[in-house]
Scaffold this motif. Structure first.
Motif, PDB file in Angstrom:
ATOM      1  N   THR A  94       0.935  -1.207   0.097  1.00  0.00           N
ATOM      2  CA  THR A  94       0.097  -0.180   0.062  1.00  0.00           C
ATOM      3  C   THR A  94       0.828   1.334   0.047  1.00  0.00           C
ATOM      4  O   THR A  94       0.086   2.307  -0.289  1.00  0.00           O
ATOM      5  N   HIS A  95       1.917   1.172   0.242  1.00  0.00           N
ATOM      6  CA  HIS A  95       2.930   2.422  -0.017  1.00  0.00           C
ATOM      7  C   HIS A  95       2.932   2.918  -1.139  1.00  0.00           C
ATOM      8  O   HIS A  95       3.237   4.166  -1.635  1.00  0.00           O
ATOM      9  N   HIS A  96       2.407   2.064  -2.252  1.00  0.00           N
ATOM     10  CA  HIS A  96       2.380   2.859  -3.657  1.00  0.00           C
ATOM     11  C   HIS A  96       1.106   3.868  -3.772  1.00  0.00           C
ATOM     12  O   HIS A  96       0.989   4.613  -4.583  1.00  0.00           O
ATOM     13  N   TYR A  97       0.507   4.157  -2.672  1.00  0.00           N
ATOM     14  CA  TYR A  97      -0.646   5.001  -2.677  1.00  0.00           C
ATOM     15  C   TYR A  97      -0.008   6.423  -1.710  1.00  0.00           C
ATOM     16  O   TYR A  97      -0.835   7.300  -1.903  1.00  0.00           O
ATOM     17  N   VAL A 103      -5.619   9.286  -1.136  1.00  0.00           N
ATOM     18  CA  VAL A 103      -5.808   7.717  -1.206  1.00  0.00           C
ATOM     19  C   VAL A 103      -5.049   7.038  -0.393  1.00  0.00           C
ATOM     20  O   VAL A 103      -3.789   7.204  -0.336  1.00  0.00           O
ATOM     21  N   SER A 104      -5.487   6.211   0.765  1.00  0.00           N
ATOM     22  CA  SER A 104      -4.665   5.422   1.526  1.00  0.00           C
ATOM     23  C   SER A 104      -5.514   4.290   1.850  1.00  0.00           C
ATOM     24  O   SER A 104      -6.669   4.157   1.891  1.00  0.00           O
ATOM     25  N   VAL A 105      -4.663   2.960   2.463  1.00  0.00           N
ATOM     26  CA  VAL A 105      -5.315   2.057   2.974  1.00  0.00           C
ATOM     27  C   VAL A 105      -4.319   1.551   3.996  1.00  0.00           C
ATOM     28  O   VAL A 105      -3.384   1.599   4.096  1.00  0.00           O
ATOM     29  N   ASP A 106      -4.983   1.264   5.165  1.00  0.00           N
ATOM     30  CA  ASP A 106      -4.373   0.798   6.279  1.00  0.00           C
ATOM     31  C   ASP A 106      -4.587  -0.648   6.378  1.00  0.00           C
ATOM     32  O   ASP A 106      -5.468  -1.393   6.568  1.00  0.00           O
ATOM     33  N   ASP A 287      21.362  -8.628 -17.341  1.00  0.00           N
ATOM     34  CA  ASP A 287      21.978  -7.209 -17.153  1.00  0.00           C
ATOM     35  C   ASP A 287      21.491  -6.624 -15.886  1.00  0.00           C
ATOM     36  O   ASP A 287      22.070  -5.651 -15.344  1.00  0.00           O
ATOM     37  N   TYR A 288      20.408  -6.988 -15.629  1.00  0.00           N
ATOM     38  CA  TYR A 288      19.523  -6.360 -14.325  1.00  0.00           C
ATOM     39  C   TYR A 288      19.204  -7.585 -13.442  1.00  0.00           C
ATOM     40  O   TYR A 288      18.400  -8.482 -14.125  1.00  0.00           O
ATOM     41  N   LEU A 289      19.534  -7.588 -12.236  1.00  0.00           N
ATOM     42  CA  LEU A 289      18.678  -8.792 -11.271  1.00  0.00           C
ATOM     43  C   LEU A 289      17.674  -7.930 -10.526  1.00  0.00           C
ATOM     44  O   LEU A 289      17.973  -7.168  -9.753  1.00  0.00           O
ATOM     45  N   MET A 290      16.407  -8.532 -10.596  1.00  0.00           N
ATOM     46  CA  MET A 290      15.618  -7.781  -9.601  1.00  0.00           C
ATOM     47  C   MET A 290      14.893  -8.902  -8.965  1.00  0.00           C
ATOM     48  O   MET A 290      14.641 -10.039  -8.993  1.00  0.00           O
ATOM     49  N   LEU A 291      14.867  -8.346  -7.489  1.00  0.00           N
ATOM     50  CA  LEU A 291      14.455  -9.398  -6.508  1.00  0.00           C
ATOM     51  C   LEU A 291      13.098  -9.173  -6.101  1.00  0.00           C
ATOM     52  O   LEU A 291      12.841  -7.885  -5.340  1.00  0.00           O
ATOM     53  N   TYR A 292      12.458 -10.126  -5.901  1.00  0.00           N
ATOM     54  CA  TYR A 292      11.087 -10.203  -4.914  1.00  0.00           C
ATOM     55  C   TYR A 292      11.153 -10.289  -3.604  1.00  0.00           C
ATOM     56  O   TYR A 292      12.213 -11.066  -3.407  1.00  0.00           O
ATOM     57  N   GLY A 293      10.345  -9.910  -2.631  1.00  0.00           N
ATOM     58  CA  GLY A 293      10.441 -10.411  -1.175  1.00  0.00           C
ATOM     59  C   GLY A 293      10.788  -9.435  -0.159  1.00  0.00           C
ATOM     60  O   GLY A 293      10.468  -9.583   0.903  1.00  0.00           O
ATOM     61  N   TYR A 294      11.351  -8.130  -0.818  1.00  0.00           N
ATOM     62  CA  TYR A 294      11.771  -7.246   0.214  1.00  0.00           C
ATOM     63  C   TYR A 294      11.105  -5.763  -0.080  1.00  0.00           C
ATOM     64  O   TYR A 294      11.951  -4.747   0.109  1.00  0.00           O
ATOM     65  N   GLU A 295      10.110  -5.726  -0.557  1.00  0.00           N
ATOM     66  CA  GLU A 295       9.327  -4.601  -0.967  1.00  0.00           C
ATOM     67  C   GLU A 295       9.494  -3.422   0.372  1.00  0.00           C
ATOM     68  O   GLU A 295       9.385  -2.249  -0.092  1.00  0.00           O
ATOM     69  N   SER A 296       9.517  -3.824   1.453  1.00  0.00           N
ATOM     70  CA  SER A 296       9.412  -2.906   2.350  1.00  0.00           C
ATOM     71  C   SER A 296      10.574  -2.161   2.619  1.00  0.00           C
ATOM     72  O   SER A 296      10.557  -1.060   3.366  1.00  0.00           O
ATOM     73  N   LEU A 297      11.764  -2.667   2.023  1.00  0.00           N
ATOM     74  CA  LEU A 297      12.727  -1.752   2.257  1.00  0.00           C
ATOM     75  C   LEU A 297      12.719  -0.570   1.202  1.00  0.00           C
ATOM     76  O   LEU A 297      12.243  -0.649   0.189  1.00  0.00           O
ATOM     77  N   PRO A 337      -4.469  -1.398 -11.311  1.00  0.00           N
ATOM     78  CA  PRO A 337      -4.255  -0.166 -12.000  1.00  0.00           C
ATOM     79  C   PRO A 337      -3.252   0.791 -11.444  1.00  0.00           C
ATOM     80  O   PRO A 337      -2.492   1.344 -11.899  1.00  0.00           O
ATOM     81  N   ILE A 338      -3.438   1.226 -10.143  1.00  0.00           N
ATOM     82  CA  ILE A 338      -2.621   2.020  -9.410  1.00  0.00           C
ATOM     83  C   ILE A 338      -1.081   1.521  -8.872  1.00  0.00           C
ATOM     84  O   ILE A 338      -0.270   1.980  -9.503  1.00  0.00           O
ATOM     85  N   ILE A 339      -1.158   0.379  -8.505  1.00  0.00           N
ATOM     86  CA  ILE A 339       0.151  -0.359  -8.386  1.00  0.00           C
ATOM     87  C   ILE A 339       0.972  -0.477  -9.653  1.00  0.00           C
ATOM     88  O   ILE A 339       2.176  -0.147  -9.569  1.00  0.00           O
ATOM     89  N   ASN A 340       0.350  -0.933 -10.615  1.00  0.00           N
ATOM     90  CA  ASN A 340       0.957  -0.914 -11.827  1.00  0.00           C
ATOM     91  C   ASN A 340       1.672   0.442 -12.319  1.00  0.00           C
ATOM     92  O   ASN A 340       2.740   0.472 -12.963  1.00  0.00           O
ATOM     93  N   LEU A 341       0.901   1.362 -12.474  1.00  0.00           N
ATOM     94  CA  LEU A 341       1.387   2.617 -12.873  1.00  0.00           C
ATOM     95  C   LEU A 341       2.606   2.898 -12.045  1.00  0.00           C
ATOM     96  O   LEU A 341       3.730   3.367 -12.386  1.00  0.00           O
TER      97      LEU A 341
END
Length: 377
Positions: A94-97, A103-106, A287-297, A337-341
């Motif tokens: 939800t930090h994408h908001y 716009v916010s979500v708890d 060329d790029y290494l993208m890691l899932y799992g630590y989006e909170s950082l 749609p919001i998170i994707n943008l």
């Protein structure tokens, strides 16, 4: 629990249409599923999606449960309250908001269904107006829910309406169609009777996507990307994912990258629960290494944690991505749609810093206006 149990839901106004009385296991109902919301003889409107079929509504659902954060994000984009529960709230980023006014979500207010124990009783306890779930996901991924349970819950609690859109690697999904993100979004807009909000987002999305693709380099100059999940801040094992057609990889497709695993023998985590080590990663050498799992950082915290570790690692330090500092957060699997943008804008800056670095690629105020309903309809 007995068949006589009848919770006080709005069953008189939310019900399955007679056209789908054969149950929820329909596959290949494309002639029905391509219909948009339409008036019916027995309800105010109907909405259709595979594998469920057509659902009739006499009033708009007010409370709901969602299968994934992608569906939750769609609901927020359509001006709805957050779902009462999600299978995994930790993957609802939800930090994408945060930079969208008003716009916010708890997330703490949303029940994590997996922790509560997904079973028939849980759906009775939640007693919502709508279950935004692919019923086949539940019957194939939850041990104690069968087809009869889904049918009972649809009849006695609330209808199911959903499709497993985030990935196309589930074998049990082969019998019925997948939807793109915006196709699924339009289906949910039919349920919530928010077609104007959908159209506004679709227009904004198309403008952003067109601008991006007009500015991308030629295909041969686009980078290769390896997307992997890690479960440690000092990883020795990586869980690989292909850049596939599911909604969870939309930003990478829109940005023209190539899948670093495409020509390799690497199996995916989604399909085979596969894992790889550093040597295989070095063979692929993205060329790029993208890691899932630590989006909170934060971006800085991520670099200090992972890039620093890789630079000091005997094998990881040989990776082209590490040597060039091209190790980043991959974002989340579940996008609406919001998170994707937000993720597309971030990925554009990561991959094409000279062209897009630091640029705002979508209008936050416009997103806020659509969500809050202050836009011109």
């Amino acid at each position: 629990m007995t068949d006589e149990r009848t919770p006080p839901t709005r069953r008189d106004t939310l019900r399955y249409g007679g056209a789908v009385t054969a149950g929820l296991g329909l596959a290949g109902c494309s002639d029905v599923a391509d219909q948009s919301a339409t008036p019916t003889g027995t309800g105010a409107y109907s909405a259709t999606i595979e594998p469920v079929g057509t659902v009739e509504f006499d009033s708009v659902p007010e409370t709901w449960l969602a299968m994934t954060a992608g569906w939750a994000d769609m609901g927020i984009a359509l001006g709805q309250d957050p779902p009462a529960g999600l299978t995994t709230t930790s993957r609802y980023h939800t930090h994408h908001y945060e930079d969208i006014p008003g716009v916010s979500v708890d997330r703490s207010d949303i029940l994590q269904l997996y922790d509560a124990g997904i079973d028939k009783e849980l759906f009775y306890e939640q007693n919502v107006d709508l279950h935004v779930f692919d019923p086949n996901f539940l019957t194939n991924r939850v041990e104690n829910l069968g087809r009869a349970d889904i049918d009972e819950l649809a009849e006695k609690v609330a209808p199911f309406f959903g499709n497993t859109v985030f990935s196309r690697n589930y074998g049990w999904h082969d019998g019925y169609r997948y939807y793109t993100m915006y196709e699924a979004f339009e289906k949910l807009a039919d349920v919530f009777q928010e077609q104007a909000r959908y159209e506004a987002f679709a227009s904004l999305h198309e403008a952003v996507r067109t601008d991006l693709q007009n500015r991308l380099p030629p295909v041969d100059d686009c980078p290769s990307v390896a997307t992997v999940m890690v479960v440690s801040e000092e990883p020795e094992v990586f869980y690989p994912f292909r850049i596939e057609q599911g909604t969870g990889w939309k930003q990478w497709r829109d940005l023209g990258v190539s899948d670093a695993f495409e020509e390799s023998d690497v199996e995916t985590f989604t399909a085979a629960r596969a894992s790889i080590g550093y040597e295989k990663l070095l063979d692929v050498d993205p060329d790029y290494l993208m890691l899932y799992g630590y989006e909170s950082l934060s971006a800085t915290e991520f670099q200090q944690t992972f890039l620093s570790f890789f630079e000091d690692h005997d094998v990881a330090s040989e990776l082209t991505a590490v040597q060039n500092g091209n190790v980043h957060r991959a974002g989340g699997f579940y996008q609406g749609p919001i998170i994707n943008l937000s993720l597309t804008e971030r990925a554009a800056s990561q991959l094409y810093a000279d062209e897009f670095g630091g640029e705002q690629l979508y209008d936050r105020e416009r997103v806020a206006d659509i969500v809050t309903g202050t836009f011109d309809r």
